[in-house]
Design an enzyme around this catalytic site. Sequence first.
Site, PDB file in Angstrom:
ATOM      1  N   ARG A   1     -51.811 -94.562  20.167  1.00  0.00           N
ATOM      2  CA  ARG A   1     -51.104 -95.104  19.002  1.00  0.00           C
ATOM      3  C   ARG A   1     -51.962 -96.021  18.137  1.00  0.00           C
ATOM      4  O   ARG A   1     -51.507 -96.508  17.118  1.00  0.00           O
ATOM      5  CB  ARG A   1     -49.862 -95.879  19.478  1.00  0.00           C
ATOM      6  CG  ARG A   1     -48.842 -95.014  20.202  1.00  0.00           C
ATOM      7  CD  ARG A   1     -47.651 -95.832  20.640  1.00  0.00           C
ATOM      8  NE  ARG A   1     -46.656 -95.015  21.333  1.00  0.00           N
ATOM      9  CZ  ARG A   1     -45.528 -95.496  21.845  1.00  0.00           C
ATOM     10  NH1 ARG A   1     -45.256 -96.791  21.744  1.00  0.00           N
ATOM     11  NH2 ARG A   1     -44.691 -94.689  22.465  1.00  0.00           N
TER      12      ARG A   1
ATOM     13  N   HIS B   1     -56.087 -85.371  26.945  1.00  0.00           N
ATOM     14  CA  HIS B   1     -55.627 -85.005  25.607  1.00  0.00           C
ATOM     15  C   HIS B   1     -56.076 -86.068  24.617  1.00  0.00           C
ATOM     16  O   HIS B   1     -55.954 -87.260  24.860  1.00  0.00           O
ATOM     17  CB  HIS B   1     -54.104 -84.871  25.577  1.00  0.00           C
ATOM     18  CG  HIS B   1     -53.582 -84.104  24.403  1.00  0.00           C
ATOM     19  ND1 HIS B   1     -53.708 -84.550  23.101  1.00  0.00           N
ATOM     20  CD2 HIS B   1     -52.931 -82.900  24.332  1.00  0.00           C
ATOM     21  CE1 HIS B   1     -53.158 -83.674  22.284  1.00  0.00           C
ATOM     22  NE2 HIS B   1     -52.684 -82.658  22.999  1.00  0.00           N
TER      23      HIS B   1
ATOM     24  N   TYR C   1     -53.488 -88.497  18.851  1.00  0.00           N
ATOM     25  CA  TYR C   1     -52.840 -87.824  17.726  1.00  0.00           C
ATOM     26  C   TYR C   1     -53.256 -88.412  16.383  1.00  0.00           C
ATOM     27  O   TYR C   1     -52.957 -87.844  15.325  1.00  0.00           O
ATOM     28  CB  TYR C   1     -51.320 -87.913  17.866  1.00  0.00           C
ATOM     29  CG  TYR C   1     -50.769 -87.124  19.029  1.00  0.00           C
ATOM     30  CD1 TYR C   1     -51.121 -85.804  19.212  1.00  0.00           C
ATOM     31  CD2 TYR C   1     -49.885 -87.710  19.933  1.00  0.00           C
ATOM     32  CE1 TYR C   1     -50.622 -85.066  20.282  1.00  0.00           C
ATOM     33  CE2 TYR C   1     -49.373 -86.991  21.007  1.00  0.00           C
ATOM     34  CZ  TYR C   1     -49.743 -85.665  21.173  1.00  0.00           C
ATOM     35  OH  TYR C   1     -49.243 -84.944  22.227  1.00  0.00           O
TER      36      TYR C   1
ATOM     37  N   HIS D   1     -56.361 -81.704  19.009  1.00  0.00           N
ATOM     38  CA  HIS D   1     -55.913 -80.900  17.870  1.00  0.00           C
ATOM     39  C   HIS D   1     -57.026 -80.847  16.820  1.00  0.00           C
ATOM     40  O   HIS D   1     -57.603 -81.888  16.491  1.00  0.00           O
ATOM     41  CB  HIS D   1     -54.653 -81.496  17.258  1.00  0.00           C
ATOM     42  CG  HIS D   1     -53.464 -81.443  18.157  1.00  0.00           C
ATOM     43  ND1 HIS D   1     -52.231 -81.961  17.810  1.00  0.00           N
ATOM     44  CD2 HIS D   1     -53.305 -80.923  19.409  1.00  0.00           C
ATOM     45  CE1 HIS D   1     -51.376 -81.770  18.798  1.00  0.00           C
ATOM     46  NE2 HIS D   1     -52.005 -81.138  19.778  1.00  0.00           N
TER      47      HIS D   1
ATOM     48  N   GLU E   1     -57.239 -76.834  20.285  1.00  0.00           N
ATOM     49  CA  GLU E   1     -55.915 -76.262  20.570  1.00  0.00           C
ATOM     50  C   GLU E   1     -55.402 -75.454  19.379  1.00  0.00           C
ATOM     51  O   GLU E   1     -55.561 -75.866  18.227  1.00  0.00           O
ATOM     52  CB  GLU E   1     -54.948 -77.412  20.883  1.00  0.00           C
ATOM     53  CG  GLU E   1     -53.558 -76.974  21.317  1.00  0.00           C
ATOM     54  CD  GLU E   1     -52.709 -78.151  21.764  1.00  0.00           C
ATOM     55  OE1 GLU E   1     -51.475 -78.011  21.784  1.00  0.00           O
ATOM     56  OE2 GLU E   1     -53.288 -79.223  22.088  1.00  0.00           O
TER      57      GLU E   1
ATOM     58  N   ASP F   1     -51.620 -72.973  23.468  1.00  0.00           N
ATOM     59  CA  ASP F   1     -50.281 -73.567  23.587  1.00  0.00           C
ATOM     60  C   ASP F   1     -49.244 -72.480  23.307  1.00  0.00           C
ATOM     61  O   ASP F   1     -49.234 -71.882  22.233  1.00  0.00           O
ATOM     62  CB  ASP F   1     -50.131 -74.721  22.593  1.00  0.00           C
ATOM     63  CG  ASP F   1     -48.861 -75.519  22.806  1.00  0.00           C
ATOM     64  OD1 ASP F   1     -47.772 -74.925  22.737  1.00  0.00           O
ATOM     65  OD2 ASP F   1     -48.955 -76.746  23.036  1.00  0.00           O
TER      66      ASP F   1
ATOM     67  N   HIS G   1     -46.813 -73.305  20.310  1.00  0.00           N
ATOM     68  CA  HIS G   1     -47.509 -73.190  19.028  1.00  0.00           C
ATOM     69  C   HIS G   1     -47.747 -71.723  18.665  1.00  0.00           C
ATOM     70  O   HIS G   1     -47.591 -71.332  17.507  1.00  0.00           O
ATOM     71  CB  HIS G   1     -48.843 -73.937  19.087  1.00  0.00           C
ATOM     72  CG  HIS G   1     -48.693 -75.410  19.287  1.00  0.00           C
ATOM     73  ND1 HIS G   1     -49.771 -76.261  19.470  1.00  0.00           N
ATOM     74  CD2 HIS G   1     -47.590 -76.207  19.340  1.00  0.00           C
ATOM     75  CE1 HIS G   1     -49.328 -77.499  19.625  1.00  0.00           C
ATOM     76  NE2 HIS G   1     -48.014 -77.484  19.558  1.00  0.00           N
TER      77      HIS G   1
ATOM     78  N   HIS H   1     -51.307 -74.805  27.555  1.00  0.00           N
ATOM     79  CA  HIS H   1     -50.174 -75.726  27.482  1.00  0.00           C
ATOM     80  C   HIS H   1     -48.906 -74.909  27.596  1.00  0.00           C
ATOM     81  O   HIS H   1     -48.642 -74.037  26.757  1.00  0.00           O
ATOM     82  CB  HIS H   1     -50.180 -76.524  26.180  1.00  0.00           C
ATOM     83  CG  HIS H   1     -51.124 -77.674  26.192  1.00  0.00           C
ATOM     84  ND1 HIS H   1     -51.501 -78.353  25.042  1.00  0.00           N
ATOM     85  CD2 HIS H   1     -51.776 -78.292  27.214  1.00  0.00           C
ATOM     86  CE1 HIS H   1     -52.346 -79.326  25.354  1.00  0.00           C
ATOM     87  NE2 HIS H   1     -52.525 -79.302  26.663  1.00  0.00           N
TER      88      HIS H   1
ATOM     89  N   ASP I   1     -43.507 -77.298  15.326  1.00  0.00           N
ATOM     90  CA  ASP I   1     -43.959 -77.706  16.661  1.00  0.00           C
ATOM     91  C   ASP I   1     -42.820 -78.437  17.361  1.00  0.00           C
ATOM     92  O   ASP I   1     -42.731 -79.657  17.308  1.00  0.00           O
ATOM     93  CB  ASP I   1     -45.194 -78.605  16.516  1.00  0.00           C
ATOM     94  CG  ASP I   1     -45.806 -78.960  17.868  1.00  0.00           C
ATOM     95  OD1 ASP I   1     -45.289 -78.494  18.895  1.00  0.00           O
ATOM     96  OD2 ASP I   1     -46.793 -79.722  17.888  1.00  0.00           O
TER      97      ASP I   1
ATOM     98  N   HIS J   1     -41.167 -78.549  21.079  1.00  0.00           N
ATOM     99  CA  HIS J   1     -41.242 -78.127  22.477  1.00  0.00           C
ATOM    100  C   HIS J   1     -39.856 -78.143  23.130  1.00  0.00           C
ATOM    101  O   HIS J   1     -39.015 -78.976  22.801  1.00  0.00           O
ATOM    102  CB  HIS J   1     -42.183 -79.035  23.262  1.00  0.00           C
ATOM    103  CG  HIS J   1     -43.605 -78.967  22.805  1.00  0.00           C
ATOM    104  ND1 HIS J   1     -44.648 -79.579  23.487  1.00  0.00           N
ATOM    105  CD2 HIS J   1     -44.180 -78.357  21.740  1.00  0.00           C
ATOM    106  CE1 HIS J   1     -45.781 -79.352  22.844  1.00  0.00           C
ATOM    107  NE2 HIS J   1     -45.517 -78.610  21.778  1.00  0.00           N
TER     108      HIS J   1
ATOM    109  N   GLU K   1     -45.890 -79.744  28.722  1.00  0.00           N
ATOM    110  CA  GLU K   1     -45.635 -80.822  27.752  1.00  0.00           C
ATOM    111  C   GLU K   1     -44.188 -80.755  27.269  1.00  0.00           C
ATOM    112  O   GLU K   1     -43.880 -81.037  26.117  1.00  0.00           O
ATOM    113  CB  GLU K   1     -46.574 -80.695  26.549  1.00  0.00           C
ATOM    114  CG  GLU K   1     -48.026 -80.904  26.872  1.00  0.00           C
ATOM    115  CD  GLU K   1     -48.922 -80.744  25.660  1.00  0.00           C
ATOM    116  OE1 GLU K   1     -49.911 -81.464  25.564  1.00  0.00           O
ATOM    117  OE2 GLU K   1     -48.613 -79.879  24.787  1.00  0.00           O
TER     118      GLU K   1
END
Length: 479
Positions: free
Chosen positions: A231, A263, A266, A303, A339, A373, A376, A410, A423, A425, A455
């Site tokens: 974050r 991972h 973001y 990503h 990914e 993924d 995705h 994923h 996206d 999940h 995920e």
Amino acid sequence: MVRGKRNTNTQGDVDKQISLPKLLPEETNSASLNEDISKQQPNDIVQNTRGVRKRKSARNGVESKEIKEPCLLKKCKVSSRNRTTIGDKNESAKIKPDIKTQVKKEQVSKTIKKEPTSKTVVKITKKTERKRNPESKIKKEPSSEVDVKVIKTERQKTVKRSKQSAKSPVKGKSKPLCVKLPVISNFNLASHKCEKRVGAHVSIAGGLYNAVDAAVSQRATAFGLFLKSQRQWNSKPLLDKDAEKFREAYQTAGFSPGDILPHGSYLMNCGSSNPETLQKSRDTLIDELQRCEKLGLTLYNFHPGSSCGDITTEQSLGLIAESINMAHTKTKFVTTVIENMSCQGSTVGGKFQELKAIIDKVKNKSRIGVCLDTCHAFAAGHDLSSQSGFEKMMAEFETVVGFKYLKAVHLNDSKGVLGCHLDRHENIGRGHIGIEGFRRVMCDRRFNNMPMVLETPAATEDIYMKEIKMLHSICKTSK
């Protein structure tokens, strides 16, 4: 005429009863009548609309013509619908008002029948209704703070449902899913021999080594994690003692370095045209690859990025490849795993051709790979829910990218329908890919011996353990 008592409209006037003088029809005089009324009860003339000689419209306040005939005797009614009657049933006389007065009354009645155009009219209507019919059933306002809270809660729920339906991730109409998951109560995971390395993305709260304990409790054979807070850009450096503790934990638990898939943050966008964002993303990529090497890990997934609509896709792909090359020069052996995305907005990497374009520009091909993924891919238009769609996707991946670059998976079901580009999940078997789609993945030998990380939404603490067990239970054969 028989002497009577005048009925009032309000509750306060019930006790005030007026005895009117005995008058004969021929002796009736409006002037004398009004004098008697004003002497006996002057306040009622103002409060009671039946005794007012000048009337105002409820909407525009236009004064009507004076009513010459007496309208205040025993049981007197003034209405546009009914004629005014004086006296009891035996002694009644019909009053004929002037034509202009009758027209004004009809206009007033029409305006009252119309729907109110403001809050003020609504309040007046409610008060008038209570006065005319004190015992009538009128919708009451909430009488306590609890009632107010209940009403607010119900309104908030309604608004929330409407917003959710407006922002539905599904394009067009989708049939409700009839979910029938496999029975796993009798499945023994300990005795199951499988070459699939399945786990979940686990938390690092309290220290990196706690991620290993979480994976062990889920009976996972692989797992994913963040190496630091995703974050914020800045973070504390990784201490040697913490790195050593993590290495000892996963080695003791029986995990190999290739079973663990970190991972990326973001926040990173290595394909951004913004110089500041691009520099921060490249610094983060280098820092996290160095952390992987300090922890003894060999894979790092992130990503690719987004053009943000400021530059072309080709230019964004070039910046991503350039960022990877820069990070490789600062590190030694970690493989960068890009990914596939869902083709949402201006993100890049949703098409296999875009992934291949990045790989082609990376200098050290031994340190570049792809993480597939499932959610995705489905959102981008690859139909994993059908056998023909799954085979078509795998054939395209082999032709365009090549299975030698497939390093991880994923495992996510999709809340959105095929090709929705969103996206979203969903838990395994509860989305639009379905349990049969994941049966094909788990029974395909091309996914053997690589980390397959869940995920999916974690509604309960044991959801990952159940999904890991269910995925192993449908992996009965390997082609």
